[in-house]
Design an enzyme around this catalytic site. Structure first.
Site, PDB file in Angstrom:
ATOM      1  CE1 TYR A 192      -3.574  21.005  -2.835  1.00  0.00           C
ATOM      2  CE2 TYR A 192      -5.496  19.744  -3.345  1.00  0.00           C
ATOM      3  CZ  TYR A 192      -4.192  19.829  -2.605  1.00  0.00           C
ATOM      4  OH  TYR A 192      -3.703  18.383  -1.902  1.00  0.00           O
ATOM      5  CG  ASP A 246      -2.712  20.273   0.737  1.00  0.00           C
ATOM      6  OD1 ASP A 246      -2.587  21.997   0.810  1.00  0.00           O
ATOM      7  OD2 ASP A 246      -1.615  20.038   0.228  1.00  0.00           O
TER       8      ASP A 246
END
Length: 868
Positions: free
Chosen positions: A324, A116
């Site tokens: 995200y 991430d």
């Protein structure tokens, strides 16, 4: 040329990315974190023998203080006094994952770390590189805001390097949290009670809840009245008006007498329209979601908790459906704006599209390189998602609507206000008519009661007819309790925490037992009150909101390469250590958790009882407990909360509960009520133990939550009484030699009796020197060490293990003895419990993981399901 290895955190993310990369890439998942500081019990305090080290007889003996320091450093895994040297360990169960990644990396030309894009993702990427090893030049970092074909291909066409500044910012946060937790928690055990914990951000979040609790306790609701009048127009329409002024002053009767006096005057008055005002108003759409606003909207509109919201958002992101989900930026990319503007024009028409894109400002310090939370493809409607559970679809629907709405035109209204005079009184009514729906076509708004009333035609000077007067009693409301969503909003407003930490903060403060939730609102527990006070006194800066927010900014500076991370840690630790040393002193250090003496006699020895607070709640303990062993009295009395919980936070139920509480005769704070027995209620000052105020009230009392008859103990035949423990209400046997208990279910009935434990001497424990017994729990049957709680080893039983004991089993479990004992490959069948169906089933396993073979008991028969 060999293949390239791509490493991500989750299998779901790996599966989605794999669709967009060619056959020259091998995509693997680390399944979350792979390395961390030592977990509880994983790090040994013993130092390994070193080559050339002196023997024990030659080595100088360590002082107790130095020995304790080394043991603490070993447990923490980080040494704040020697350059913040850290000891990372491969997490239990991740050895095979690392071995496979090392093997694949060995044959790969390039290793892409595609974790991430936030600091935690950067840290995971760094840990992967460190654990796998090899030539660092082979490692490349790729980041993407959404898992789409375009985003993935762009990221892999321009790979970067690991950002060690962001890694160090994450390490600094981890080390700060570890030092505070591991060094302050033992102090709380020593001074207050066992089992307590402190946290750098956790304790500050608890402080917010505690301070709000104190504001509520100190609040004294005041009575006031409102008067509404139903008036009729000449054309027969009825309109409800509120009396707002009397003789030019605000109308607010303080009691029933004043309200009734006003009613008499209003009955005798003539009603005439004094003024009507019609004006156009509009409502603009709000910004696209960031983490905190998504959590708040999901709570308000869907009833989701913060943890559930982030779990559903994670699944949507990993499936490629949204961008995200951990972000504090409302920024939208040019591509995203172009995509949604085209969609709005095609779907709704030109009038719903503003002349230029709506722009929303982010808060100071937000990372503009990140985007707001939005759908990856706006053309994908919520009903078109594939493979998502219903709650994930509902969250996507919310995100999709917010994103589309944020780029639409405002909603337009015609707002109307009508003033009416009646003698000395002025009455007012408001309403509005929707003229153009704008963004509300996609995102309907939650209107306040009466806001969208349509007022009929009324001209100035028109006389109205009085139909009815409606007086109503009200009470001023204390500050609202925090919900999960509003607490996140407050943390964000104060700069405490970051998008990636909000959910963890909310979960932690509930797990630690310092706060509880009722009706989705936070209540501070008494122990949370005490710990907050003690930490405030001994660690003022640690508990200061500004200091905590400042530390977040310093960590941001570290991530930007503008501050040295170890220098930041040293600055914090120097001051922290001094305060800790002062707090540890026995006399002038942190205040102990002192009990409050009462005049309630001990039922066993006659000495006065004391009000005590432990991590499990408030109770009465005999003052004779501190005497020498031969004279000591260990008698305690469980206190059952006797107060009602407010039914809701929006109405006035909190005010009514407060009005029903006794006020402390010493400090006037609202008192907490507890039932001693059927004839006595104990009121304890809300500021206890700092205030010793208490009262005993006599009467006839019944425990709330149970309306049925008393129970007969299924073990000894004695009476079972309703009690309250750490995990809620339960029935406990009144026979002191019988320890039988039964839970109180949500429907108000007692849980079915539990099966007696069955000794199984043929089954030896694996980790301790003990044998297993078969027990009956909330999750069905399980094996536990016979010397529980001294030995806490448990495991699931095999079908073959319970068959020899069928005669001893409760008949309700006999069906398990008829279950298949093995799968087709000869693996033993393990008895498991489904939390979803609340039923037991059997399955075969390899290393604790299901093989895919299982059997369910349905309709009086065992049915096998084989998905291997």
């Amino acid at each position: 040329m060999g293949k390239s290895l791509v490493i991500v955190e989750s299998p779901a993310k790996a599966k989605t990315i794999n669709k967009y990369l060619g056959s020259q890439y091998v995509v693997k998942s680390s399944i979350g974190h792979i390395r961390d500081l030592p977990t509880s019990g994983s790090s040994s305090s013993k130092e390994p023998a070193a080559k050339g080290r002196k023997s024990a007889s030659e080595a100088p003996a360590l002082s107790p203080k130095e020995k304790a320091r080394r043991q603490l450093v070993s447990r923490m895994g980080v040494d704040p006094e020697h350059g913040w040297k850290a000891k990372y360990e491969i997490l239990p169960g991740k050895e095979k994952v690392i071995d496979e990644l090392r093997r694949l990396a060995k044959d790969a030309d390039t290793v892409y770390l595609a974790t991430d894009l936030d600091r935690e993702g950067e840290a995971i990427a760094w840990h992967l590189r460190e654990a796998i090893g090899g030539d660092e030049s082979r490692y490349k970092r790729v980041v993407f805001n959404e898992i789409t074909k375009k985003a993935i291909q762009e990221a892999f066409s321009q790979p970067g390097e690991l950002d060690i500044n962001r890694v160090n910012a994450q390490q600094a946060r981890r080390f700060l949290d570890r030092v505070v937790g591991y060094m302050v928690s033992p102090l709380l055990w020593q001074k207050i009670a066992r089992g307590l914990s402190a946290g750098r951000v956790q304790s500050v979040a608890v402080k917010l809840v505690v301070e709000r609790e104190r504001e509520i306790r100190a609040f004294v609701p005041e009575e006031y009245w409102e008067v509404h009048a139903d008036l009729g127009t000449a054309k027969g329409a009825n309109v409800r008006f509120e009396v707002t002024r009397e003789k030019g002053e605000a109308f607010k009767p303080l009691n029933e007498a004043q309200a009734m006096a006003a009613l008499e005057k209003l009955k005798a008055s003539a009603y005439s329209v004094a003024k009507r005002e019609d004006r156009p108003t509009s409502s603009r759409p709000s910004a696209p979601f960031i983490t905190s606003t998504l959590q708040q909207a999901a709570s308000n509109r869907l009833g989701f908790g913060v943890k559930k919201t982030m779990m559903m958002a994670q699944r949507l992101y990993e499936a490629g459906y949204i961008t995200y989900m951990r972000t504090d930026s409302t920024n939208l990319s040019a591509d995203a704006i172009g995509m949604v503007r085209g969609f709005i024009e095609d779907e709704f028409g030109q009038k719903y599209l503003p002349g230029k894109a709506n722009v929303y400002s982010s808060k100071e310090g937000a990372q503009e390189a990140h985007e707001a939370i939005r759908p990856s493809d706006v053309n994908l409607k919520p009903t078109q998602l594939s493979g998502m559970e219903r709650d994930a679809e509902r969250l996507y629907d919310l995100i999709w609507r917010q994103f589309v709405a944020c780029q639409m035109t405002p909603a337009e209204y015609l707002s109307t206000s009508v003033s009416v005079t009646a003698g000395d009184f002025e009455l007012r009514a408001k309403g509005r008519i929707l003229k153009f729906d704008g963004y509300t076509r996609v995102l309907p708004q939650q209107s306040k009661p009466g806001e969208d009333d349509v007022l009929p035609e009324m001209k100035e000077g028109e006389n109205l007819k009085l139909i009815k007067l409606d007086p109503s009693q009200h009470f001023t409301k204390p500050p609202a309790r925090y919900s999960e969503a509003s607490l996140v909003k407050e943390l964000e407003k104060r700069g405490i925490g970051r998008p990636s930490t909000y959910a963890a903060i909310i979960s932690t403060i509930q797990e630690r037992g310092y706060v509880t939730t009722h009706n989705r609102r936070f209540y501070a527990e008494k122990m949370g009150d005490i710990v907050t006070d003690r930490l405030n006194e001994s660690f003022a800066n640690l508990m200061d909101y500004g200091f905590t927010a400042g530390m977040e900014e310093h960590l941001d500076d570290v991530a930007q390469g503008e501050r040295d991370w170890k220098h930041l840690l040293d600055e914090f630790y120097g001051d922290f250590k001094k305060k800790l040393e002062v707090a540890e002193v026995s006399e002038k250090g942190m205040r102990a958790n002192q009990p409050t003496l009462t005049n309630i006699p001990c039922r066993e020895c006659g000495r006065p009882m004391m009000i005590r607070t432990a991590s499990t709640g408030v109770f009465l303990g005999c003052s004779g407990y501190s005497l020498p062993p031969k004279e000591r009295c260990k008698a305690t009395v469980n206190l059952i909360p006797g107060d009602e919980i407010a039914a809701d936070d929006e109405g006035e139920s909190e005010s009514r509960v407060l009005r029903g509480k006794h006020r402390c005769p010493i400090c006037s704070t609202a008192m907490d009520a507890y039932l001693l027995d059927e004839k006595h209620k104990l009121h304890i000052c809300g500021n206890n133990p700092d205030c010793p105020g208490y009262e005993i009230e006599e009467g006839q009392y019944r425990i709330k939550g149970y309306e049925g008859p008393s129970l007969e103990c299924d073990k000894c035949g004695s009476e079972m009484q309703l009690k309250t423990g750490r995990f809620g209400k339960f029935f406990g046997c009144t026979n002191p030699t019988c320890k039988n208990t039964r839970k109180l279910l949500k429907n108000g009935e007692a849980a079915p009796p539990k099966m007696d434990a069955i000794r199984m001497p043929e089954l030896k424990c694996e980790k301790v020197d003990d044998i297993y017994v078969l027990r009956d729990g909330a999750s069905g049957m399980f094996l536990a060490a016979s010397q529980f709680p001294k030995n806490r080893e448990t495991r699931a039983p095999l079908v073959s293990e319970i068959i020899p004991h069928k005669a001893e089993l409760d008949p309700k479990y006999h069906y398990l003895c008829d279950a298949p004992q093995k799968d087709p490959d000869g693996r033993p069948a393990v008895i498991r419990f489904s939390r979803k169906t609340k039923e037991q089933y059997v399955q075969s396993e390899v290393d604790g993981k299901p093989t895919g073979w299982r059997a369910f008991y349905d309709g009086g028969k065992w049915k096998v399901e084989d998905k291997r």
